[in-house]
Design a protein around this motif. Structure first.
Motif, PDB file in Angstrom:
ATOM      1  N   SER A   1       3.107   9.668 -11.087  1.00  0.00           N
ATOM      2  CA  SER A   1       4.234   9.278 -10.239  1.00  0.00           C
ATOM      3  C   SER A   1       5.036   8.198 -10.930  1.00  0.00           C
ATOM      4  O   SER A   1       4.469   7.279 -11.542  1.00  0.00           O
ATOM      5  CB  SER A   1       3.734   8.769  -8.880  1.00  0.00           C
ATOM      6  OG  SER A   1       4.796   8.252  -8.107  1.00  0.00           O
TER       7      SER A   1
ATOM      8  N   HIS B   1       9.635   2.677  -4.684  1.00  0.00           N
ATOM      9  CA  HIS B   1       8.610   1.647  -4.799  1.00  0.00           C
ATOM     10  C   HIS B   1       8.375   1.029  -3.425  1.00  0.00           C
ATOM     11  O   HIS B   1       9.300   0.524  -2.791  1.00  0.00           O
ATOM     12  CB  HIS B   1       9.025   0.580  -5.810  1.00  0.00           C
ATOM     13  CG  HIS B   1       9.257   1.125  -7.183  1.00  0.00           C
ATOM     14  ND1 HIS B   1       8.230   1.378  -8.068  1.00  0.00           N
ATOM     15  CD2 HIS B   1      10.402   1.496  -7.808  1.00  0.00           C
ATOM     16  CE1 HIS B   1       8.728   1.870  -9.201  1.00  0.00           C
ATOM     17  NE2 HIS B   1      10.046   1.951  -9.074  1.00  0.00           N
ATOM     18  N   TRP B   2       7.126   1.039  -2.977  1.00  0.00           N
ATOM     19  CA  TRP B   2       6.841   0.766  -1.569  1.00  0.00           C
ATOM     20  C   TRP B   2       7.214  -0.648  -1.138  1.00  0.00           C
ATOM     21  O   TRP B   2       7.677  -0.852  -0.006  1.00  0.00           O
ATOM     22  CB  TRP B   2       5.362   1.044  -1.270  1.00  0.00           C
ATOM     23  CG  TRP B   2       4.398  -0.027  -1.651  1.00  0.00           C
ATOM     24  CD1 TRP B   2       3.737  -0.164  -2.821  1.00  0.00           C
ATOM     25  CD2 TRP B   2       3.974  -1.122  -0.823  1.00  0.00           C
ATOM     26  NE1 TRP B   2       2.927  -1.266  -2.810  1.00  0.00           N
ATOM     27  CE2 TRP B   2       3.035  -1.880  -1.578  1.00  0.00           C
ATOM     28  CE3 TRP B   2       4.266  -1.544   0.464  1.00  0.00           C
ATOM     29  CZ2 TRP B   2       2.425  -3.029  -1.086  1.00  0.00           C
ATOM     30  CZ3 TRP B   2       3.657  -2.688   0.969  1.00  0.00           C
ATOM     31  CH2 TRP B   2       2.748  -3.413   0.201  1.00  0.00           C
TER      32      TRP B   2
ATOM     33  N   PHE C   1       5.934   7.853   3.276  1.00  0.00           N
ATOM     34  CA  PHE C   1       6.464   7.365   1.993  1.00  0.00           C
ATOM     35  C   PHE C   1       5.676   6.158   1.479  1.00  0.00           C
ATOM     36  O   PHE C   1       5.399   6.068   0.283  1.00  0.00           O
ATOM     37  CB  PHE C   1       7.938   6.999   2.153  1.00  0.00           C
ATOM     38  CG  PHE C   1       8.793   8.157   2.595  1.00  0.00           C
ATOM     39  CD1 PHE C   1       9.011   9.237   1.756  1.00  0.00           C
ATOM     40  CD2 PHE C   1       9.362   8.180   3.869  1.00  0.00           C
ATOM     41  CE1 PHE C   1       9.780  10.313   2.171  1.00  0.00           C
ATOM     42  CE2 PHE C   1      10.132   9.246   4.291  1.00  0.00           C
ATOM     43  CZ  PHE C   1      10.349  10.319   3.440  1.00  0.00           C
ATOM     44  N   LEU C   2       5.334   5.244   2.363  1.00  0.00           N
ATOM     45  CA  LEU C   2       4.580   4.064   1.932  1.00  0.00           C
ATOM     46  C   LEU C   2       3.197   4.446   1.426  1.00  0.00           C
ATOM     47  O   LEU C   2       2.681   3.821   0.501  1.00  0.00           O
ATOM     48  CB  LEU C   2       4.438   3.078   3.099  1.00  0.00           C
ATOM     49  CG  LEU C   2       5.719   2.453   3.653  1.00  0.00           C
ATOM     50  CD1 LEU C   2       5.402   1.596   4.870  1.00  0.00           C
ATOM     51  CD2 LEU C   2       6.424   1.618   2.594  1.00  0.00           C
ATOM     52  N   GLY C   3       2.604   5.475   2.030  1.00  0.00           N
ATOM     53  CA  GLY C   3       1.253   5.888   1.657  1.00  0.00           C
ATOM     54  C   GLY C   3       1.202   7.201   0.908  1.00  0.00           C
ATOM     55  O   GLY C   3       0.188   7.906   0.973  1.00  0.00           O
ATOM     56  N   PHE C   4       2.266   7.530   0.199  1.00  0.00           N
ATOM     57  CA  PHE C   4       2.306   8.782  -0.552  1.00  0.00           C
ATOM     58  C   PHE C   4       1.206   8.798  -1.611  1.00  0.00           C
ATOM     59  O   PHE C   4       1.031   7.838  -2.367  1.00  0.00           O
ATOM     60  CB  PHE C   4       3.670   8.957  -1.214  1.00  0.00           C
ATOM     61  CG  PHE C   4       3.755  10.138  -2.138  1.00  0.00           C
ATOM     62  CD1 PHE C   4       3.634  11.423  -1.642  1.00  0.00           C
ATOM     63  CD2 PHE C   4       3.943   9.958  -3.500  1.00  0.00           C
ATOM     64  CE1 PHE C   4       3.704  12.525  -2.485  1.00  0.00           C
ATOM     65  CE2 PHE C   4       4.024  11.045  -4.354  1.00  0.00           C
ATOM     66  CZ  PHE C   4       3.893  12.333  -3.842  1.00  0.00           C
ATOM     67  N   THR C   5       0.444   9.901  -1.652  1.00  0.00           N
ATOM     68  CA  THR C   5      -0.650  10.037  -2.624  1.00  0.00           C
ATOM     69  C   THR C   5      -0.254  11.056  -3.698  1.00  0.00           C
ATOM     70  O   THR C   5      -0.270  12.262  -3.452  1.00  0.00           O
ATOM     71  CB  THR C   5      -1.945  10.495  -1.935  1.00  0.00           C
ATOM     72  OG1 THR C   5      -2.277   9.588  -0.884  1.00  0.00           O
ATOM     73  CG2 THR C   5      -3.089  10.559  -2.937  1.00  0.00           C
TER      74      THR C   5
ATOM     75  N   GLN D   1       9.777  -1.244   1.821  1.00  0.00           N
ATOM     76  CA  GLN D   1       9.402  -1.992   3.016  1.00  0.00           C
ATOM     77  C   GLN D   1      10.393  -3.120   3.286  1.00  0.00           C
ATOM     78  O   GLN D   1      10.803  -3.362   4.427  1.00  0.00           O
ATOM     79  CB  GLN D   1       7.983  -2.546   2.856  1.00  0.00           C
ATOM     80  CG  GLN D   1       7.528  -3.490   3.946  1.00  0.00           C
ATOM     81  CD  GLN D   1       7.362  -2.834   5.293  1.00  0.00           C
ATOM     82  OE1 GLN D   1       7.319  -1.610   5.398  1.00  0.00           O
ATOM     83  NE2 GLN D   1       7.284  -3.640   6.346  1.00  0.00           N
TER      84      GLN D   1
ATOM     85  N   ALA E   1      14.156   6.199   1.160  1.00  0.00           N
ATOM     86  CA  ALA E   1      12.910   6.370   0.401  1.00  0.00           C
ATOM     87  C   ALA E   1      13.159   7.103  -0.911  1.00  0.00           C
ATOM     88  O   ALA E   1      12.493   6.831  -1.925  1.00  0.00           O
ATOM     89  CB  ALA E   1      11.882   7.120   1.249  1.00  0.00           C
TER      90      ALA E   1
ATOM     91  N   SER F   1       5.795   3.873  -6.798  1.00  0.00           N
ATOM     92  CA  SER F   1       4.541   3.247  -6.377  1.00  0.00           C
ATOM     93  C   SER F   1       4.410   3.382  -4.868  1.00  0.00           C
ATOM     94  O   SER F   1       5.398   3.536  -4.148  1.00  0.00           O
ATOM     95  CB  SER F   1       4.510   1.766  -6.779  1.00  0.00           C
ATOM     96  OG  SER F   1       5.475   1.027  -6.027  1.00  0.00           O
ATOM     97  N   SER F   2       3.172   3.345  -4.405  1.00  0.00           N
ATOM     98  CA  SER F   2       2.888   3.362  -2.971  1.00  0.00           C
ATOM     99  C   SER F   2       1.678   2.479  -2.739  1.00  0.00           C
ATOM    100  O   SER F   2       1.063   1.983  -3.693  1.00  0.00           O
ATOM    101  CB  SER F   2       2.611   4.793  -2.497  1.00  0.00           C
ATOM    102  OG  SER F   2       1.387   5.276  -3.024  1.00  0.00           O
TER     103      SER F   2
END
Length: 556
Positions: A131, A262-263, A41-45, A267, A257, A134-135
């Protein structure tokens, strides 16, 4: 003189006090999930293309839809990152030129008879991401030439796991479980919050590495603590359920998530609850087994009396004196050479190292590949996590009835075959593709659980801790290279990582059959015992304490 297990038989091996301690430590296990697989989820592209100056104004003037804008202005539009040109290159033209047509603006550029002949240039002005959230990818533009930085982000966590599991394990053995647990919780919480406010990619990487350095060690320390509170007959079940709590964390993470796309806020949300775990200073005592091993019997008896009081019982007067759980005498000192000096132990070591590597690569790899599969990432993550519950149940029901080897080999074969089948199922039959992937996830989850158990059963007592530590270190090595396998090979062919996983898993399915069956056999005490494990032996009463299962166990 009685041992701690003798006393626990009278005051409760898994009674009210242990159940309360087990519950609060399971919360710690669940909180490890965002660090272990949070990159999904944090690094979703998301889908993206080059930002071309002037396109937005032209699109607004012509009234284009998003699909029309992409069709007119983006080269070779593809899916899943299969087309490098559509995401990392743009037409080398000036979209601010006056008089461009709204029907086919590229025709206005004379000298280009064919659209494919128009020169391309790298994305010099950034990217446009499809999107709403954000990630770290969208904020720091970790795409195209910088896409490897996402791989590095996850690899840094696993490097931290590798270093931390060794160093934190030493601290726990040297200074106590409770102090080690509180230190790792504090450092993990602070670094997690700092990561949410990281001003740059470099600082984010540093804070994530620090989280990896302490988080897995803290997870393992929690495992150590609870297994040292309970009696011998409950240790295996408690260990498995502690890892099932990690699965519960997967379900919770997918829901959070989904609500917080939004990352930075995500977090922060998954990190702040960790500060409440500092209350464990008042909730949990030190491990009585560790205190006994440190010859602090008076402090150990105080904690034992606290456990007895919590269980509504009293320690019988005849059991007020403690006996160390290891008899005095000549102690063999383990060395790394002992792991490869004799033929059977050498075979066990090499196979177990490969199995730990396989379990990590397939488990983390399937989760990461699901993140780039193109479906609903939240539902896919949720459904695939659900299959870990029947995996744990199957394991509990089979290992003492059928044995270890055959369910283990079958689980590997299922995981490998499912990966191979998933790779060749067309995208338009997505439900079948997802079902096969979940089957593979269930198989590798069983393998992860099984290697945690069998690794401890194949080494002699004096070598057991070192054997588990060395073999399981390959789990973190696998985690370091997995992001590069998933994200780089997917650029060649989206399903290529699954083919690699299938080959690795199927090989492991054959290798584990070369290990001896440990069902119904006593734990080996000497190298000679371990060398003769392939021979049938009569079962003895199990009175040996499984210290190793409290040393290095990976999450399921």
């Amino acid at each position: 003189m009685p041992t701690l297990d003798d006393i626990l038989e009278h005051i409760g091996e898994f009674d009210l006090f242990q159940k309360r301690a087990f519950f609060v430590l399971c919360l710690l296990s669940a909180s490890f999930t965002p660090i272990y697989v949070g990159v999904v989820f944090l690094g979703f592209t998301p889908e993206h293309h080059c930002l071309s100056p002037g396109v937005a104004e032209l699109s607004s003037r012509c009234g284009w839809s998003l699909e029309e804008e992409l069709n007119y202005t983006v080269p070779e539009q593809g899916r899943h990152g299969e087309s490098f040109s559509s995401q990392c290159r743009r037409y080398d033209v000036d979209w601010n030129t006056t008089g461009l047509s709204c029907i086919n603006p590229l025709e206005n550029f004379t000298g280009y008879g064919n659209r494919s002949n128009i020169p391309l240039t790298p994305c010099q002005d950034g990217w446009v991401y499809n999107s709403s959230g954000s990630s770290i990818v969208t904020e720091f533009n970790l795409v195209c030439e910088d896409s490897w930085k996402l791989d590095l982000f996850q690899s840094c966590v696993n490097v931290g796991f590798f270093i931390g599991s060794i160093s934190i394990g030493y601290i726990a053995d040297r200074f106590g479980r409770k102090l080690c647990l509180l230190i790792t919780i504090l450092v993990n919480s602070i670094s997690g919050v700092l990561m949410a406010f990281a001003p740059s990619y470099t600082w984010m990487l540093i804070y994530r590495f620090i989280q990896g350095l302490v988080s897995k060690g803290g997870w393992l320390t929690g495992y150590i603590l609870i297994t040292e509170f309970v009696g011998l007959s409950y240790r295996r079940t408690v260990g498995i359920v502690y890892q099932v709590a990690f699965t519960v964390g997967l379900l919770v993470l997918s829901a959070i998530a989904y609500m917080i796309p939004h990352w930075r806020w995500l977090q922060l949300t998954v990190t702040l609850p960790n500060f409440f775990f500092l209350l464990y200073y008042w909730c949990l005592p030190e491990s009585p087994r560790w205190l006994i091993a440190q010859q602090k019997n008076d402090k150990a008896m105080k904690i034992i009396n606290r456990i007895a009081k919590g269980n509504g019982k009293k320690v019988p007067p005849s059991l007020q004196s403690l006996n160390p759980e290891e008899e005095d005498g000549e102690k063999l000192r383990p060395s790394f050479l002992d792991l490869v000096r004799t033929p059977q132990i050498r075979k066990h070591t090499l196979i177990l190292m490969y199995t730990w590597f396989t379990s990590s690569v397939l488990y983390q790899g399937l989760i990461m590949h699901m993140g780039i599969a193109g479906g609903n990432i939240y539902l896919d993550f949720f459904y695939s996590a659900l299959v870990e519950f029947p995996a744990a149940l199957i394991l509990i029901l089979t290992i003492d009835r059928i044995g270890r080897r055959y369910p283990w080999a079958a689980a590997n074969l299922v995981a490998g075959a499912a990966c191979l089948i998933t790779a060749f199922i067309p995208d338009n039959i997505y439900w079948l593709k997802m079902t096969a992937a979940c089957l593979g996830r269930m198989g590798i989850t069983m393998c992860y659980e099984m290697v945690c158990l069998v690794n401890a059963e194949l080494y002699p007592t004096f070598l057991r801790n070192l054997g588990v530590l060395v073999c399981s270190s390959m789990c973190d090595i696998g985690g370091i290279i997995t992001p590069f396998i998933v994200y780089r090979l997917a650029e060649i062919w989206h399903e290529l990582p699954l083919v690699v996983f299938a080959v690795v898993g199927l090989i492991d399915g054959g290798l584990v059959l070369l290990l001896p069956e440990t069902k119904g056999k006593t734990l080996p005490e000497t190298i000679e015992d371990a060398e003769n494990m392939h021979r049938q032996r009569k079962r003895k009463k199990e009175v040996i304490y499984l210290h190793v299962l409290t040393t290095e166990v990976a999450p399921n």
